[in-house]
Motif scaffolding. Structure first.
Motif, PDB file in Angstrom:
ATOM      1  N   THR A   4     -36.082 -21.398  -1.374  1.00 30.37           N
ATOM      2  CA  THR A   4     -34.862 -20.501  -0.872  1.00 30.37           C
ATOM      3  C   THR A   4     -34.043 -20.409  -2.298  1.00 30.37           C
ATOM      4  OG1 THR A   4     -35.044 -20.959   1.379  1.00 30.37           O
ATOM      5  CG2 THR A   4     -33.243 -19.740   0.533  1.00 30.37           C
ATOM      6  N   HIS A   5     -33.612 -19.157  -2.637  1.00 29.64           N
ATOM      7  CA  HIS A   5     -32.817 -19.019  -3.906  1.00 29.64           C
ATOM      8  C   HIS A   5     -31.572 -18.095  -3.184  1.00 29.64           C
ATOM      9  CE1 HIS A   5     -35.832 -20.585  -6.672  1.00 29.64           C
ATOM     10  NE2 HIS A   5     -36.556 -19.690  -6.062  1.00 29.64           N
ATOM     11  N   SER A   6     -30.347 -18.733  -3.197  1.00 28.94           N
ATOM     12  CA  SER A   6     -29.205 -18.191  -2.970  1.00 28.94           C
ATOM     13  C   SER A   6     -28.029 -17.607  -4.161  1.00 28.94           C
ATOM     14  CB  SER A   6     -28.329 -18.911  -2.158  1.00 28.94           C
ATOM     15  OG  SER A   6     -29.157 -19.154  -0.932  1.00 28.94           O
ATOM     16  N   THR A   7     -27.724 -16.561  -3.909  1.00 30.16           N
ATOM     17  CA  THR A   7     -26.840 -15.990  -5.211  1.00 30.16           C
ATOM     18  C   THR A   7     -25.749 -15.021  -4.516  1.00 30.16           C
ATOM     19  OG1 THR A   7     -26.736 -14.587  -7.143  1.00 30.16           O
ATOM     20  CG2 THR A   7     -28.281 -14.032  -5.619  1.00 30.16           C
ATOM     21  N   ARG A   8     -24.668 -14.948  -5.331  1.00 23.98           N
ATOM     22  CA  ARG A   8     -23.439 -13.776  -4.846  1.00 23.98           C
ATOM     23  C   ARG A   8     -24.281 -12.639  -4.992  1.00 23.98           C
ATOM     24  NH1 ARG A   8     -17.769 -14.432  -4.527  1.00 23.98           N
ATOM     25  NH2 ARG A   8     -18.478 -13.971  -2.185  1.00 23.98           N
ATOM     26  N   PRO A  94     -25.445 -13.300   4.611  1.00 21.20           N
ATOM     27  CA  PRO A  94     -26.018 -12.716   3.275  1.00 21.20           C
ATOM     28  C   PRO A  94     -27.350 -12.238   3.688  1.00 21.20           C
ATOM     29  CG  PRO A  94     -26.447 -15.094   3.478  1.00 21.20           C
ATOM     30  CD  PRO A  94     -25.324 -14.581   4.625  1.00 21.20           C
ATOM     31  N   ARG A  96     -31.264 -10.849   3.131  1.00 22.60           N
ATOM     32  CA  ARG A  96     -32.237 -11.774   3.128  1.00 22.60           C
ATOM     33  C   ARG A  96     -33.675 -10.902   2.676  1.00 22.60           C
ATOM     34  NH1 ARG A  96     -34.145 -16.573   5.860  1.00 22.60           N
ATOM     35  NH2 ARG A  96     -36.366 -16.679   6.174  1.00 22.60           N
ATOM     36  N   TYR A 105     -35.036 -15.035  -0.663  1.00 19.90           N
ATOM     37  CA  TYR A 105     -33.802 -14.547  -1.492  1.00 19.90           C
ATOM     38  C   TYR A 105     -32.641 -14.403  -0.799  1.00 19.90           C
ATOM     39  CZ  TYR A 105     -37.541 -14.751  -5.181  1.00 19.90           C
ATOM     40  OH  TYR A 105     -38.585 -15.053  -5.755  1.00 19.90           O
ATOM     41  N   LEU A 106     -31.618 -14.929  -1.003  1.00 22.56           N
ATOM     42  CA  LEU A 106     -30.441 -14.460  -0.279  1.00 22.56           C
ATOM     43  C   LEU A 106     -29.296 -14.138  -0.960  1.00 22.56           C
ATOM     44  CD1 LEU A 106     -30.065 -17.799   2.355  1.00 22.56           C
ATOM     45  CD2 LEU A 106     -31.181 -15.677   2.743  1.00 22.56           C
ATOM     46  N   ASP A 108     -25.242 -12.489  -1.244  1.00 22.43           N
ATOM     47  CA  ASP A 108     -23.995 -11.788  -0.540  1.00 22.43           C
ATOM     48  C   ASP A 108     -23.833 -10.371  -0.795  1.00 22.43           C
ATOM     49  OD1 ASP A 108     -23.206 -14.360   0.186  1.00 22.43           O
ATOM     50  OD2 ASP A 108     -22.013 -14.754  -1.720  1.00 22.43           O
TER      51      ASP A 108
END
Length: 323
Positions: A4-8, A94, A96, A105-106, A108
């Motif tokens: 899982t990759h999170s980003t603004r 966020p 998805r 991938y998440l 905002d």
């Protein structure tokens, strides 16, 4: 375990629009992730000579330009991911997105820059002569046919507009249409018929693009009459297929509002879609200009719109926490 990759700021698409958004987003400290999609670099990676991108007095190569854009985006802090998205959930933030290997991938905010592809006739002779006399963009390539005989295939607005544009470079433009009337707007038809440099071949469809010489290049188009079946030939050095474009929006149907041609609808003068926090830029929302420089411009707009959206959200959250 699924990664899982999170980003603004999550950006889908890596052509001029997506990479420009990444550059501006990274410079704003949003650490964007760019999911490059099925064709990293977009349509310019299949284009050889580029002569109309600002800043380069000499002809440059499309793949090289996209490599430089990607390197610039990475240099200022964007992260590239080689993946193809197969599922999206835009019902809440966020947002998805899921890749074809299951990676999540998440973001905002989400910037959609998946582009569009020109429709082709689907012929072997067409494929072998792409970039060697056969093109799908008169605005991009018409300059290379100054003083030469050219033909445009199609009967809608795009075909008529391209034929009219080509008269800036060629004294002999032939419009080839498979029916006996055009689908283009009346005002465009009037301009076409009034232009002495353009002649129209009715009820004709392309049976083959003819290439000869060394270097190998287009010399003629063989035609078949759609009424009589008779064969004919028109000698040209440039053939422009203008039968429309496919915006890459299949993934977002039912999630984001689209227009009647399946392009993403945005608020006039912005890149905002009907979903707060989702922005669209480049050819996926632009069916008029479709140029690398305009795609890059809307990519910049998308990043600025996204940055402002996040700033407003952050301010509201701080204000609520202080109450």
């Amino acid at each position: 375990m699924t990664a899982t990759h999170s980003t603004r700021m999550l950006i889908l698409g890596s052509g001029p629009a997506g990479l420009s958004a990444a550059i501006y987003g990274a410079r704003a400290g949003l650490a964007p992730i760019v999911v490059q999609g099925i064709q990293p670099g977009g349509q310019l990676t299949t284009t050889t000579d580029v002569e109309n991108y600002p800043g380069f007095r000499e002809v440059i190569q499309g793949p090289w330009l996209m490599e430089e854009m990607q390197a610039q985006a990475e240099h200022v802090g964007a992260k590239m991911m080689w993946d193809t998205i197969v599922e999206v959930d835009l019902s809440q933030r966020p947002f998805r997105l899921i890749g074809d290997g299951g990676t999540v991938y998440l973001g905002d905010v989400l910037v959609i820059a998946t582009g569009a592809q020109a429709k082709w006739l689907g012929m072997d002779s067409e494929e072998s002569l792409k970039g060697k006399g056969v093109s799908a963009c008169a605005t991009c390539d018409g300059f290379f046919y100054r003083g030469k005989k050219v033909a445009v295939i199609g009967g809608g607005n795009t075909a008529v507009e391209e034929a009219l544009y080509l008269t800036n470079h060629s004294h002999d433009v032939t419009l080839i249409h498979r029916r006996d009337s055009l689908r283009a707007e009346k005002i465009l038809q009037e301009r076409l018929f009034a232009n002495e440099r353009i002649k129209v071949l009715w009820n004709k469809e392309v049976s083959r693009f003819v290439g000869e010489g060394e270097p190998h290049g287009l010399v003629a188009i063989e035609l078949k009459d759609t009424v009589t079946g008779d064969l004919s030939r028109v000698d040209v050095e440039g053939g422009f297929v203008a039968i429309g474009h496919h915006p890459a929006t299949e993934l977002f149907r039912g999630h984001v509002e689209l227009d009647e041609d399946h392009y993403i609808k945005v608020e006039p003068g912005s890149t905002r879609t009907n979903i707060p926090g989702v922005f669209a830029c480049g050819d996926v929302m632009d069916k008029i200009y479709r140029q690398a420089v305009t795609a890059a411009g809307t990519g910049c707009m998308a990043a600025l719109d996204a940055e402002r959206f996040l700033a407003e959200v952050d301010f509201e959250q701080v204000a609520q926490a202080a109450e």
